[in-house]
Design a protein around this motif. Structure first.
Motif, PDB file in Angstrom:
ATOM      1  N   ALA A 156     -85.838  38.108  96.690  1.00  0.00           N
ATOM      2  CA  ALA A 156     -84.398  38.216  96.472  1.00  0.00           C
ATOM      3  C   ALA A 156     -84.303  37.913  94.913  1.00  0.00           C
ATOM      4  O   ALA A 156     -83.082  38.415  94.443  1.00  0.00           O
ATOM      5  CB  ALA A 156     -83.855  36.829  97.111  1.00  0.00           C
ATOM      6  N   LEU A 157     -84.865  37.057  94.330  1.00  0.00           N
ATOM      7  CA  LEU A 157     -84.861  37.251  93.004  1.00  0.00           C
ATOM      8  C   LEU A 157     -84.940  38.337  91.872  1.00  0.00           C
ATOM      9  O   LEU A 157     -84.640  38.672  91.065  1.00  0.00           O
ATOM     10  CB  LEU A 157     -85.616  36.032  92.225  1.00  0.00           C
ATOM     11  N   ARG A 158     -86.062  38.937  92.720  1.00  0.00           N
ATOM     12  CA  ARG A 158     -86.510  40.454  91.908  1.00  0.00           C
ATOM     13  C   ARG A 158     -85.386  41.502  92.426  1.00  0.00           C
ATOM     14  O   ARG A 158     -85.134  42.421  91.381  1.00  0.00           O
ATOM     15  CB  ARG A 158     -87.860  40.990  92.469  1.00  0.00           C
ATOM     16  N   ASP A 159     -84.773  41.375  93.496  1.00  0.00           N
ATOM     17  CA  ASP A 159     -83.897  42.559  93.913  1.00  0.00           C
ATOM     18  C   ASP A 159     -82.578  42.487  93.686  1.00  0.00           C
ATOM     19  O   ASP A 159     -81.994  43.337  93.513  1.00  0.00           O
ATOM     20  CB  ASP A 159     -84.240  42.902  95.378  1.00  0.00           C
ATOM     21  N   GLU A 160     -82.053  40.978  93.747  1.00  0.00           N
ATOM     22  CA  GLU A 160     -80.815  40.867  93.469  1.00  0.00           C
ATOM     23  C   GLU A 160     -80.588  40.241  91.921  1.00  0.00           C
ATOM     24  O   GLU A 160     -81.153  39.139  91.610  1.00  0.00           O
ATOM     25  CB  GLU A 160     -80.372  39.812  94.180  1.00  0.00           C
ATOM     26  N   THR A 161     -79.826  41.162  91.003  1.00  0.00           N
ATOM     27  CA  THR A 161     -79.974  40.745  89.615  1.00  0.00           C
ATOM     28  C   THR A 161     -79.159  39.525  89.101  1.00  0.00           C
ATOM     29  O   THR A 161     -79.095  39.090  88.036  1.00  0.00           O
ATOM     30  CB  THR A 161     -79.716  41.925  89.081  1.00  0.00           C
ATOM     31  N   GLU A 162     -78.248  39.033  90.170  1.00  0.00           N
ATOM     32  CA  GLU A 162     -77.206  37.946  89.729  1.00  0.00           C
ATOM     33  C   GLU A 162     -76.649  37.161  91.029  1.00  0.00           C
ATOM     34  O   GLU A 162     -77.074  37.668  92.179  1.00  0.00           O
ATOM     35  CB  GLU A 162     -75.752  38.469  89.193  1.00  0.00           C
ATOM     36  N   GLY A 163     -76.699  36.030  90.779  1.00  0.00           N
ATOM     37  CA  GLY A 163     -76.234  35.032  91.710  1.00  0.00           C
ATOM     38  C   GLY A 163     -77.202  34.091  91.847  1.00  0.00           C
ATOM     39  O   GLY A 163     -78.320  34.211  91.830  1.00  0.00           O
ATOM     40  N   GLY A 174     -71.873  29.169  92.732  1.00  0.00           N
ATOM     41  CA  GLY A 174     -72.424  29.990  92.161  1.00  0.00           C
ATOM     42  C   GLY A 174     -73.267  30.896  93.280  1.00  0.00           C
ATOM     43  O   GLY A 174     -74.015  31.858  92.913  1.00  0.00           O
ATOM     44  N   VAL A 175     -73.387  30.520  94.539  1.00  0.00           N
ATOM     45  CA  VAL A 175     -74.358  31.220  95.595  1.00  0.00           C
ATOM     46  C   VAL A 175     -73.659  32.500  95.910  1.00  0.00           C
ATOM     47  O   VAL A 175     -72.621  32.654  96.243  1.00  0.00           O
ATOM     48  CB  VAL A 175     -74.408  30.254  96.796  1.00  0.00           C
ATOM     49  N   ARG A 176     -74.617  33.517  95.833  1.00  0.00           N
ATOM     50  CA  ARG A 176     -74.370  34.974  96.260  1.00  0.00           C
ATOM     51  C   ARG A 176     -75.524  35.435  97.356  1.00  0.00           C
ATOM     52  O   ARG A 176     -75.314  36.253  97.780  1.00  0.00           O
ATOM     53  CB  ARG A 176     -74.379  35.880  95.006  1.00  0.00           C
ATOM     54  N   ILE A 177     -76.464  34.566  97.376  1.00  0.00           N
ATOM     55  CA  ILE A 177     -77.694  34.934  98.213  1.00  0.00           C
ATOM     56  C   ILE A 177     -77.923  33.805  98.997  1.00  0.00           C
ATOM     57  O   ILE A 177     -78.386  32.516  98.747  1.00  0.00           O
ATOM     58  CB  ILE A 177     -78.921  35.421  97.301  1.00  0.00           C
ATOM     59  N   VAL A 178     -78.068  33.981 100.235  1.00  0.00           N
ATOM     60  CA  VAL A 178     -78.873  33.096 101.267  1.00  0.00           C
ATOM     61  C   VAL A 178     -80.124  33.214 101.941  1.00  0.00           C
ATOM     62  O   VAL A 178     -80.123  34.635 102.377  1.00  0.00           O
ATOM     63  CB  VAL A 178     -77.650  32.835 102.329  1.00  0.00           C
ATOM     64  N   VAL A 179     -81.141  32.569 101.866  1.00  0.00           N
ATOM     65  CA  VAL A 179     -82.409  32.930 102.528  1.00  0.00           C
ATOM     66  C   VAL A 179     -82.261  31.678 103.562  1.00  0.00           C
ATOM     67  O   VAL A 179     -82.432  30.601 103.676  1.00  0.00           O
ATOM     68  CB  VAL A 179     -83.553  32.656 101.573  1.00  0.00           C
ATOM     69  N   VAL A 211     -75.706  38.704  99.948  1.00  0.00           N
ATOM     70  CA  VAL A 211     -76.787  39.076 100.731  1.00  0.00           C
ATOM     71  C   VAL A 211     -77.519  37.875 101.464  1.00  0.00           C
ATOM     72  O   VAL A 211     -77.319  36.815 100.866  1.00  0.00           O
ATOM     73  CB  VAL A 211     -78.019  39.728  99.818  1.00  0.00           C
ATOM     74  N   CYS A 212     -77.734  38.205 102.834  1.00  0.00           N
ATOM     75  CA  CYS A 212     -78.356  37.010 103.627  1.00  0.00           C
ATOM     76  C   CYS A 212     -79.588  37.480 104.069  1.00  0.00           C
ATOM     77  O   CYS A 212     -79.493  38.545 104.698  1.00  0.00           O
ATOM     78  CB  CYS A 212     -77.388  36.697 104.748  1.00  0.00           C
ATOM     79  N   TYR A 213     -80.562  36.981 103.823  1.00  0.00           N
ATOM     80  CA  TYR A 213     -82.012  37.223 104.456  1.00  0.00           C
ATOM     81  C   TYR A 213     -82.143  36.218 105.489  1.00  0.00           C
ATOM     82  O   TYR A 213     -82.216  34.974 105.228  1.00  0.00           O
ATOM     83  CB  TYR A 213     -83.240  36.873 103.142  1.00  0.00           C
ATOM     84  N   ARG A 214     -82.607  36.833 106.766  1.00  0.00           N
ATOM     85  CA  ARG A 214     -83.078  36.185 107.814  1.00  0.00           C
ATOM     86  C   ARG A 214     -84.546  36.235 108.382  1.00  0.00           C
ATOM     87  O   ARG A 214     -84.788  37.454 108.252  1.00  0.00           O
ATOM     88  CB  ARG A 214     -81.818  36.354 109.142  1.00  0.00           C
ATOM     89  N   LEU A 215     -85.061  35.078 108.345  1.00  0.00           N
ATOM     90  CA  LEU A 215     -86.484  35.314 108.624  1.00  0.00           C
ATOM     91  C   LEU A 215     -86.745  35.381 110.111  1.00  0.00           C
ATOM     92  O   LEU A 215     -87.437  34.438 110.756  1.00  0.00           O
ATOM     93  CB  LEU A 215     -87.292  33.993 108.073  1.00  0.00           C
ATOM     94  N   TRP A 216     -86.069  36.171 110.816  1.00  0.00           N
ATOM     95  CA  TRP A 216     -86.467  36.731 112.365  1.00  0.00           C
ATOM     96  C   TRP A 216     -85.779  38.140 112.378  1.00  0.00           C
ATOM     97  O   TRP A 216     -85.182  38.701 111.374  1.00  0.00           O
ATOM     98  CB  TRP A 216     -85.677  35.570 113.013  1.00  0.00           C
ATOM     99  N   SER A 217     -86.190  38.482 113.484  1.00  0.00           N
ATOM    100  CA  SER A 217     -85.772  39.906 113.931  1.00  0.00           C
ATOM    101  C   SER A 217     -84.287  40.229 114.531  1.00  0.00           C
ATOM    102  O   SER A 217     -83.738  39.104 115.046  1.00  0.00           O
ATOM    103  CB  SER A 217     -86.698  40.537 114.689  1.00  0.00           C
ATOM    104  N   GLU A 218     -83.673  41.282 114.496  1.00  0.00           N
ATOM    105  CA  GLU A 218     -82.450  41.301 115.125  1.00  0.00           C
ATOM    106  C   GLU A 218     -82.939  41.289 116.958  1.00  0.00           C
ATOM    107  O   GLU A 218     -81.886  40.620 117.513  1.00  0.00           O
ATOM    108  CB  GLU A 218     -81.990  42.970 114.954  1.00  0.00           C
ATOM    109  N   GLU A 219     -83.893  41.645 117.124  1.00  0.00           N
ATOM    110  CA  GLU A 219     -84.321  41.320 118.720  1.00  0.00           C
ATOM    111  C   GLU A 219     -84.158  39.642 118.866  1.00  0.00           C
ATOM    112  O   GLU A 219     -83.593  39.347 119.911  1.00  0.00           O
ATOM    113  CB  GLU A 219     -85.756  41.953 118.928  1.00  0.00           C
ATOM    114  N   GLU A 220     -85.084  38.880 118.050  1.00  0.00           N
ATOM    115  CA  GLU A 220     -84.831  37.599 118.150  1.00  0.00           C
ATOM    116  C   GLU A 220     -83.529  36.869 118.253  1.00  0.00           C
ATOM    117  O   GLU A 220     -83.081  36.015 119.018  1.00  0.00           O
ATOM    118  CB  GLU A 220     -85.600  37.072 117.185  1.00  0.00           C
TER     119      GLU A 220
END
Length: 852
Positions: A220-227, A304-309, A352-361
């Motif tokens: 996320a830090l690499r791909d999202e340049t702000e937030g 300041g949050v724009r990204i959630v993991v 952007v929200c990164y979820r550590l699971w699949s859409e099936e899960e």
């Protein structure tokens, strides 16, 4: 209020109108709508409030302090003026305070001290969707107070993800007001753990989910340049390990802008200053990664949050009625929580929200989490209801009623702690326990410790047990000995550095402050210190069901009946007795996390009313005798045991009879005569069961108390039983009439024509037999009959050598048809013996030939 417009502002007029017309409402507002900080302020000038205070409940201390601070800033005042807060161990209110933000246990104390809530015009339940036990209890008590005492009291339930209609129905059909949140689009990116995780070889500090989370944060830090980045993890341990992984990566330059990224942790057990720093926006030119527990899902605003993991995990406390213990479990979050977390990325702009699971899960996740009342230890709730005057929870209105089994178990614990009397009514001791506001076990320990002059140590133990373990994770921190924690507190009080003492500074600071608060409540001098070696005795008051008796190898049997074990090589493994203060519910052998040694004299002094004297009668199968002992027991534990020389005869008799049942009737001294008597009575029982006792093994064992019991007084085992005459025992069970009938209907012998008295064999009750030489029954025309003529004997007719030549129940038929064939054979084999042609007219003899 501030000039910033929030979505909640659109529905505030509707909400105020509802509360003018009715005494309750439900407000559903999406995350970011501003309900927590705008609604209480919007109600201050309502006519129905009449200058009274508004009380708002928050599920967490951090959220309560944060909400109060935000509202105070919006009024341009310090906290404690118009807006203040009350949380455990900290209060900032004044005579000018109109809005009090409190944690839920504080409301219960307010209600118990003043059910009318005098001076309070409205109670607001914020984030009610979390369904905490205290929120459910607070609403139930407020609804009853409103219906019985305070018809003018306004109740407002607020939530972001609540199914509002059931709550509205519970509150009497109050209106539901809905507000849309101001959220921006949030792009969803799924990163299942198995594809996101890096290997342990790359990150030796990583464990499981932490590796995957660290990898996604770096992505996320690499791909999202702000937030800034808000990361959700289940607990403090995962936060520390993930922080270490990210710190390594950032220091090594493997992440973009590593020198400009600041890592911050956020969880409930942190010092307030550290929590405040995590909530503040990042400095110009830097980015912030906040590693948080579920505490950041609602109410709090992390600037300041724009990204959630989102790890998709949360830590929940679950109580097991089976074991009476509570365990922490890491579980997948429900969809409602996942959506709350996602919404944090869209408050300031597209996120952007990164979820550590699949859409099936995700499709398999439950919609909502379970209410805490279904999975919690209900002892605190049961105590509060008892103080309130309610024995049956059904007397109150609940969104989810407490489970009956868990509630009854909680009341049993309260009775064991002396909080309830034999009638189930709260005692004076129980009221004092409730006033302390601690968990019932700890409250009981505090009061008993103070009574015994050991209040300082009780306060230290209660503080240590009420917080995160201050030695967890420190060198030697795996040692379960509570005395080490007390010694660490003493070292800190003497000026030692927490790290030097091997303690977590934040946990140590909180425990020291909590111990001070308990001392003040109990009137104990501030400088008083406990004796660490007395910890076990005090813990026994709190955990009478967890006194452990050594079984060897660091394993213990707890007084409540459970098995438990220490982990690794610990000094407590050599203690004969311990008290386990923190035990998980891990199958058949629970893990002991915290404990203290206790001596047998200490147990006897501390709980004489719990230690009972119990008679023990056990059948020793090898010795075949009763072992009578006197035992002193605490729960299932045998503390002392001695041989009982003169036990009560009735109890000894019962134990002996029980032993005979297990050993079988062969243990009794059966003679040939007694066996025959048993068989004779058994034969008559078969033909007339209503008149004769059952002599089968099953029948005799079932009636053992009746026929054998009167004859074994003072006997202990097989050697004593050999003195019995089983013939006399069986005869004693017969009436005079039965004995007479026995001789007539089941004779021991039959006199045959030769004059001989031949014994009758009753071994087979279906066909008693008479074995007699053929020559002795010459002249006998009919088969003899017994049982009053109902049963013919089975005749075994024998040769002169006592070998059967014919078996018959019809002697007359034998003479007519078979005798002549038999005679021919016998005459050939025994020519010197008398074999007449007419057996009915012949002279019977017990010799080879009749006398002349």
């Amino acid at each position: 209020m501030t000039g910033v417009t929030l979505p909640i502002d659109e529905v505030l007029p509707e909400l105020r109108q509802c509360l003018r017309e009715q005494t309750g409402a439900v407000l559903v507002a999406e995350p970011g709508a501003g309900k927590t900080t705008r609604v209480p302020l919007a109600l201050l000038e309502e006519d129905w409030l009449q200058g009274k205070r508004v009380v708002m409940l928050e599920p967490r201390r951090l959220a309560a302090r944060s909400a109060a601070a935000y509202m105070a800033r919006s009024l341009g005042e310090p906290v404690g003026a118009a807006v203040g807060y009350r949380v455990r161990g900290e209060t900032k209110v004044s005579a000018a305070t109109r809005i009090e933000v409190i944690t839920e246990g504080v409301l219960t104390r307010m209600l118990q001290s003043d059910p009318s809530l005098d001076g309070i015009g409205a109670v607001i339940f914020d984030e009610f969707h979390e369904r905490s036990l205290q929120a459910d209890l607070g609403l139930a008590l407020c609804l009853q107070a409103q219906s019985l005492i305070r018809e003018d009291l306004r109740l407002l339930v607020m939530s972001a993800t609540l199914d509002a209609e059931p709550v509205s129905g519970l509150m009497g059909g109050v209106p539901v007001v809905r507000s849309r949140g101001r959220t921006y689009p949030v792009e969803m990116r799924y990163r299942p753990v198995q594809t996101a995780a890096v290997t342990a070889a790359q990150h030796p500090l990583g464990r499981g989910i932490e590796q995957a989370v660290a990898a996604v944060v770096l992505e996320a830090l690499r791909d999202e340049t702000e937030g800034d980045v808000l990361v959700f993890l289940p607990g403090a341990g995962e936060i520390r390990r993930t922080e270490a992984l990210l710190g390594q990566a950032l220091s090594a330059g493997s992440a973009p802008g590593g020198g400009r990224v600041r890592l911050a942790a956020l969880y409930g057990a942190m010092p307030q200053e550290a929590q405040d720093r995590a909530l503040q926006p990042a400095a110009d030119g830097t980015r912030k990664v906040v590693l948080a527990t579920a505490i950041a899902e609602t109410s709090l605003t992390v600037e300041g949050v724009r990204i959630v993991v989102d790890s998709g995990l949360a830590r929940v406390s679950r109580f097991s009625p089976r074991s009476g213990m509570t365990r922490l479990e890491t579980v997948p979050v429900p969809l409602s929580s996942a959506d709350q977390r996602r919404g944090r990325a869209g408050r300031l702009g597209p996120g952007v929200c990164y979820r550590l699971w699949s859409e099936e899960e995700e499709r398999r996740l439950p919609a909502h989490g379970k209410p805490e009342v279904l999975e919690a230890d209900l002892s605190s709730l049961a105590l509060e209801l008892a103080v309130w005057g309610v024995r049956d929870p059904a007397e109150l209105a609940w969104l989810t009623p407490p489970p009956a089994a868990a509630y009854e178990q909680a009341r049993e614990l309260l009775a064991e702690l002396g909080a309830l009397d034999a009638a189930g009514t709260v005692t004076a001791h129980g009221r004092r326990m409730a006033e302390l506001g601690a968990a019932p076990r700890l409250a009981h320990m505090l009061l008993r410790g103070a009574e015994l002059g050991r209040g300082a140590l009780a306060c230290e133990l209660a503080a240590l047990l009420g917080e995160r373990d201050l030695l967890r994770g420190a060198p030697g921190g795996a040692d379960a000995d509570m005395r080490l924690r007390v010694e660490a507190l003493h070292a800190l009080a003497a000026g030692a550095d927490a790290r030097t003492a091997g303690a977590d500074p934040a946990a140590a600071s909180r425990a020291a402050a909590e111990a001070g608060a308990w001392r003040r409540m109990l009137g104990i001098p501030a400088g008083a210190r406990g004796i660490p070696d007395e910890a076990g005795m005090l813990l026994a008051f709190a955990y009478p069901d967890r006194v452990g008796q050594a079984r060897g190898g660091g394993k213990f049997l707890l007084s409540g009946g459970r098995g438990a074990a220490l982990g690794g090589d610990q000094r407590l493994a050599a203690a004969p007795y311990i008290v386990a203060a923190d035990v998980d519910d891990g199958g058949t052998e629970s893990r002991i996390w915290l404990a203290a040694p206790v001596s047998l004299p200490e147990l006897e002094r501390a709980m004489p009313d719990r230690i009972v004297q119990e008679a023990s009668f056990e059948w020793d199968g090898e010795r075949q005798q009763v072992l009578a002992r006197i035992k002193r027991k605490l729960g299932v534990l045998t503390l002392k045991e001695a041989i009982w020389d003169k036990p009560p005869e009735d109890e000894l008799r019962a134990a002996l009879l029980s032993g005979i049942r297990s050993a079988g009737l062969t243990i009794l001294p059966w003679s040939k005569a007694s066996e025959q008597l048993k068989e004779r009575i058994g034969f008559l029982h078969r033909n007339d069961p209503d008149s004769w006792p059952d002599m089968s093994e099953e029948g005799l064992l079932a009636a053992l108390d009746d026929w054998l019991g009167p004859h074994v007084g003072g006997m202990r085992g097989r050697s004593d039983l050999q003195r019995l005459s089983m013939t006399a025992v069986l005869e004693a069970g017969l009436s005079w009439e039965q004995r007479s009938r026995l001789e007539r209907e089941a004779p021991t012998h039959i006199t045959v024509p030769s004059g001989s008295r031949i014994p009758v064999d009753y071994g087979d009750p279906e066909q008693p037999t008479l074995a007699v030489r053929l020559q002795e029954v010459f002249g006998w025309t009919e088969t003899p009959r017994i049982a009053g003529g109902r049963v013919p004997l089975t005749l075994h007719l024998l040769s002169p050598a006592q070998r059967p030549v014919q078996v018959t129940k019809d002697l007359a038929s034998f003479w007519r048809s078979t005798y002549f064939e038999v005679k021919k054979d016998l005459k050939g084999r025994y020519p010197k013996h008398y074999w007449p042609d007419d057996p009915l007219q012949a002279t019977p003899t017990n010799r080879a030939k009749p006398r002349s």
